[in-house]
Design a protein around this motif. Structure first.
Motif, PDB file in Angstrom:
ATOM      1  N   ARG A  60       0.832  -1.196   0.000  1.00 30.88           N
ATOM      2  CA  ARG A  60       0.000   0.000   0.000  1.00 30.88           C
ATOM      3  C   ARG A  60       0.865   1.243   0.000  1.00 30.88           C
ATOM      4  NH1 ARG A  60      -3.521  -1.352   4.735  1.00 30.88           N
ATOM      5  NH2 ARG A  60      -2.923  -3.320   3.891  1.00 30.88           N
ATOM      6  N   ILE A  61       0.260   2.331  -0.385  1.00 34.37           N
ATOM      7  CA  ILE A  61       0.923   3.628  -0.355  1.00 34.37           C
ATOM      8  C   ILE A  61       0.008   4.563   0.423  1.00 34.37           C
ATOM      9  CG2 ILE A  61       1.677   5.596  -1.731  1.00 34.37           C
ATOM     10  CD1 ILE A  61       2.452   3.644  -3.935  1.00 34.37           C
ATOM     11  N   VAL A  62       0.565   5.231   1.398  1.00 33.78           N
ATOM     12  CA  VAL A  62      -0.183   6.166   2.227  1.00 33.78           C
ATOM     13  C   VAL A  62       0.320   7.564   1.919  1.00 33.78           C
ATOM     14  CG1 VAL A  62      -0.756   6.819   4.602  1.00 33.78           C
ATOM     15  CG2 VAL A  62      -0.430   4.410   4.030  1.00 33.78           C
ATOM     16  N   SER A  63      -0.591   8.501   1.740  1.00 32.66           N
ATOM     17  CA  SER A  63      -0.221   9.856   1.332  1.00 32.66           C
ATOM     18  C   SER A  63      -0.988  10.893   2.130  1.00 32.66           C
ATOM     19  CB  SER A  63      -0.548  10.032  -0.157  1.00 32.66           C
ATOM     20  OG  SER A  63      -0.423  11.371  -0.550  1.00 32.66           O
ATOM     21  N   SER A  64      -0.411  12.066   2.218  1.00 34.68           N
ATOM     22  CA  SER A  64      -1.121  13.243   2.710  1.00 34.68           C
ATOM     23  C   SER A  64      -2.286  13.514   1.765  1.00 34.68           C
ATOM     24  CB  SER A  64      -0.146  14.422   2.713  1.00 34.68           C
ATOM     25  OG  SER A  64      -0.845  15.654   2.740  1.00 34.68           O
ATOM     26  N   ASP A  65      -3.236  14.297   2.217  1.00 31.67           N
ATOM     27  CA  ASP A  65      -4.362  14.653   1.355  1.00 31.67           C
ATOM     28  C   ASP A  65      -4.054  15.847   0.447  1.00 31.67           C
ATOM     29  OD1 ASP A  65      -4.272  16.539   3.386  1.00 31.67           O
ATOM     30  OD2 ASP A  65      -6.445  16.676   3.604  1.00 31.67           O
ATOM     31  N   LEU A  66      -2.866  16.421   0.563  1.00 26.89           N
ATOM     32  CA  LEU A  66      -2.501  17.538  -0.303  1.00 26.89           C
ATOM     33  C   LEU A  66      -2.311  17.058  -1.739  1.00 26.89           C
ATOM     34  CD1 LEU A  66       0.012  19.485   1.942  1.00 26.89           C
ATOM     35  CD2 LEU A  66      -2.355  20.082   1.416  1.00 26.89           C
ATOM     36  N   ALA A  67      -2.696  17.894  -2.698  1.00 23.14           N
ATOM     37  CA  ALA A  67      -2.645  17.511  -4.117  1.00 23.14           C
ATOM     38  C   ALA A  67      -1.253  17.058  -4.534  1.00 23.14           C
ATOM     39  CB  ALA A  67      -3.108  18.675  -4.995  1.00 23.14           C
ATOM     40  N   ARG A  68      -0.211  17.792  -4.136  1.00 25.99           N
ATOM     41  CA  ARG A  68       1.151  17.441  -4.564  1.00 25.99           C
ATOM     42  C   ARG A  68       1.591  16.093  -4.017  1.00 25.99           C
ATOM     43  NH1 ARG A  68       1.525  21.983  -1.201  1.00 25.99           N
ATOM     44  NH2 ARG A  68       2.494  21.574   0.825  1.00 25.99           N
ATOM     45  N   ALA A  69       1.207  15.774  -2.788  1.00 22.47           N
ATOM     46  CA  ALA A  69       1.577  14.491  -2.185  1.00 22.47           C
ATOM     47  C   ALA A  69       0.770  13.350  -2.799  1.00 22.47           C
ATOM     48  CB  ALA A  69       1.364  14.541  -0.672  1.00 22.47           C
ATOM     49  N   ARG A  70      -0.520  13.563  -2.945  1.00 22.69           N
ATOM     50  CA  ARG A  70      -1.377  12.520  -3.526  1.00 22.69           C
ATOM     51  C   ARG A  70      -1.000  12.245  -4.982  1.00 22.69           C
ATOM     52  NH1 ARG A  70      -5.312   9.619  -1.791  1.00 22.69           N
ATOM     53  NH2 ARG A  70      -6.794   8.751  -3.246  1.00 22.69           N
ATOM     54  N   GLN A  71      -0.721  13.285  -5.730  1.00 24.66           N
ATOM     55  CA  GLN A  71      -0.328  13.130  -7.135  1.00 24.66           C
ATOM     56  C   GLN A  71       0.985  12.346  -7.229  1.00 24.66           C
ATOM     57  OE1 GLN A  71      -0.051  16.911  -9.138  1.00 24.66           O
ATOM     58  NE2 GLN A  71      -0.016  15.978 -11.165  1.00 24.66           N
ATOM     59  N   THR A  72       1.939  12.671  -6.367  1.00 20.67           N
ATOM     60  CA  THR A  72       3.209  11.930  -6.336  1.00 20.67           C
ATOM     61  C   THR A  72       2.947  10.460  -6.023  1.00 20.67           C
ATOM     62  OG1 THR A  72       4.447  13.896  -5.653  1.00 20.67           O
ATOM     63  CG2 THR A  72       5.474  11.753  -5.214  1.00 20.67           C
ATOM     64  N   ALA A  73       2.123  10.198  -5.008  1.00 21.07           N
ATOM     65  CA  ALA A  73       1.821   8.823  -4.610  1.00 21.07           C
ATOM     66  C   ALA A  73       1.146   8.052  -5.742  1.00 21.07           C
ATOM     67  CB  ALA A  73       0.934   8.823  -3.364  1.00 21.07           C
ATOM     68  N   GLU A  74       0.221   8.687  -6.433  1.00 21.83           N
ATOM     69  CA  GLU A  74      -0.476   8.014  -7.539  1.00 21.83           C
ATOM     70  C   GLU A  74       0.465   7.698  -8.693  1.00 21.83           C
ATOM     71  OE1 GLU A  74      -3.699  10.741  -8.163  1.00 21.83           O
ATOM     72  OE2 GLU A  74      -4.910   9.809  -6.575  1.00 21.83           O
ATOM     73  N   ILE A  75       1.401   8.588  -8.971  1.00 23.25           N
ATOM     74  CA  ILE A  75       2.375   8.335 -10.043  1.00 23.25           C
ATOM     75  C   ILE A  75       3.287   7.176  -9.650  1.00 23.25           C
ATOM     76  CG2 ILE A  75       4.384   9.299 -11.242  1.00 23.25           C
ATOM     77  CD1 ILE A  75       2.869  12.036 -11.139  1.00 23.25           C
ATOM     78  N   VAL A  76       3.748   7.158  -8.403  1.00 22.56           N
ATOM     79  CA  VAL A  76       4.589   6.050  -7.923  1.00 22.56           C
ATOM     80  C   VAL A  76       3.806   4.751  -7.975  1.00 22.56           C
ATOM     81  CG1 VAL A  76       5.791   5.100  -5.916  1.00 22.56           C
ATOM     82  CG2 VAL A  76       6.098   7.514  -6.520  1.00 22.56           C
ATOM     83  N   ALA A  77       2.549   4.762  -7.544  1.00 22.82           N
ATOM     84  CA  ALA A  77       1.713   3.555  -7.551  1.00 22.82           C
ATOM     85  C   ALA A  77       1.493   3.023  -8.960  1.00 22.82           C
ATOM     86  CB  ALA A  77       0.372   3.842  -6.884  1.00 22.82           C
ATOM     87  N   SER A  78       1.398   3.921  -9.934  1.00 20.36           N
ATOM     88  CA  SER A  78       1.149   3.475 -11.313  1.00 20.36           C
ATOM     89  C   SER A  78       2.336   2.723 -11.900  1.00 20.36           C
ATOM     90  CB  SER A  78       0.783   4.662 -12.201  1.00 20.36           C
ATOM     91  OG  SER A  78       1.907   5.487 -12.426  1.00 20.36           O
ATOM     92  N   ALA A  79       3.507   2.871 -11.288  1.00 21.10           N
ATOM     93  CA  ALA A  79       4.708   2.186 -11.776  1.00 21.10           C
ATOM     94  C   ALA A  79       4.822   0.771 -11.224  1.00 21.10           C
ATOM     95  CB  ALA A  79       5.963   2.987 -11.400  1.00 21.10           C
ATOM     96  N   GLN A  80       3.891   0.372 -10.372  1.00 20.91           N
ATOM     97  CA  GLN A  80       3.953  -0.965  -9.803  1.00 20.91           C
ATOM     98  C   GLN A  80       2.581  -1.575  -9.583  1.00 20.91           C
ATOM     99  OE1 GLN A  80       5.634  -0.870  -5.849  1.00 20.91           O
ATOM    100  NE2 GLN A  80       6.725   0.878  -6.579  1.00 20.91           N
ATOM    101  N   SER A  81       2.584  -2.781  -9.033  1.00 20.17           N
ATOM    102  CA  SER A  81       1.337  -3.479  -8.742  1.00 20.17           C
ATOM    103  C   SER A  81       1.057  -3.371  -7.250  1.00 20.17           C
ATOM    104  CB  SER A  81       1.441  -4.956  -9.134  1.00 20.17           C
ATOM    105  OG  SER A  81       1.710  -5.079 -10.500  1.00 20.17           O
ATOM    106  N   VAL A  82       0.465  -2.268  -6.830  1.00 19.43           N
ATOM    107  CA  VAL A  82       0.141  -2.065  -5.424  1.00 19.43           C
ATOM    108  C   VAL A  82      -1.166  -2.785  -5.146  1.00 19.43           C
ATOM    109  CG1 VAL A  82      -0.324  -0.353  -3.652  1.00 19.43           C
ATOM    110  CG2 VAL A  82       1.344   0.137  -5.418  1.00 19.43           C
ATOM    111  N   LYS A  83      -1.171  -3.608  -4.093  1.00 19.59           N
ATOM    112  CA  LYS A  83      -2.371  -4.384  -3.763  1.00 19.59           C
ATOM    113  C   LYS A  83      -3.532  -3.525  -3.293  1.00 19.59           C
ATOM    114  CE  LYS A  83       0.457  -8.321  -2.451  1.00 19.59           C
ATOM    115  NZ  LYS A  83       0.950  -9.135  -1.328  1.00 19.59           N
ATOM    116  N   HIS A  84      -3.231  -2.394  -2.681  1.00 23.99           N
ATOM    117  CA  HIS A  84      -4.261  -1.488  -2.188  1.00 23.99           C
ATOM    118  C   HIS A  84      -4.050  -0.125  -2.837  1.00 23.99           C
ATOM    119  CE1 HIS A  84      -5.375  -4.391   0.908  1.00 23.99           C
ATOM    120  NE2 HIS A  84      -4.094  -4.561   1.096  1.00 23.99           N
TER     121      HIS A  84
END
Length: 87
Positions: A60-84
């Motif tokens: 899993r990836i946990v992120s702040s609710d701020l746009a810059r943090a969430r956007q970073t987390a989503e980009i990182v998640a798209s590079a892998q197979s995150v179960k959650h």
């Protein structure tokens, strides 16, 4: 690494900082809780860290609710197979 209490298995925690936000003023360095999305350079930074961690198994990836943090987390998640999804 931290023991998860179930024998020899270990839990790894990675702490990442968000990519560069799109400041309204190029001289601005302090932005606190102001909600700026990533600029093009910040998106490229997030893609590079996503690529660098592509072979790391993440549950899993946990992120702040701020746009810059969430956007970073989503980009990182798209590079892998995150179960959650990003939380």
């Amino acid at each position: 690494m931290v023991s998860n209490g179930r024998g020899s298995a270990k839990t790894q925690i990675f702490l990442l900082r968000h990519g560069k936000p799109a400041f309204p003023d190029a001289r601005s360095y302090i932005y606190g809780h102001t909600d700026y999305a990533l600029c093009d350079e910040g998106i490229a930074q997030a893609r590079r860290i996503g690529d660098a961690l592509a072979n790391v198994s993440m549950d899993r990836i946990v992120s702040s609710d701020l746009a810059r943090a969430r956007q970073t987390a989503e980009i990182v998640a798209s590079a892998q197979s995150v179960k959650h999804p990003v939380i």
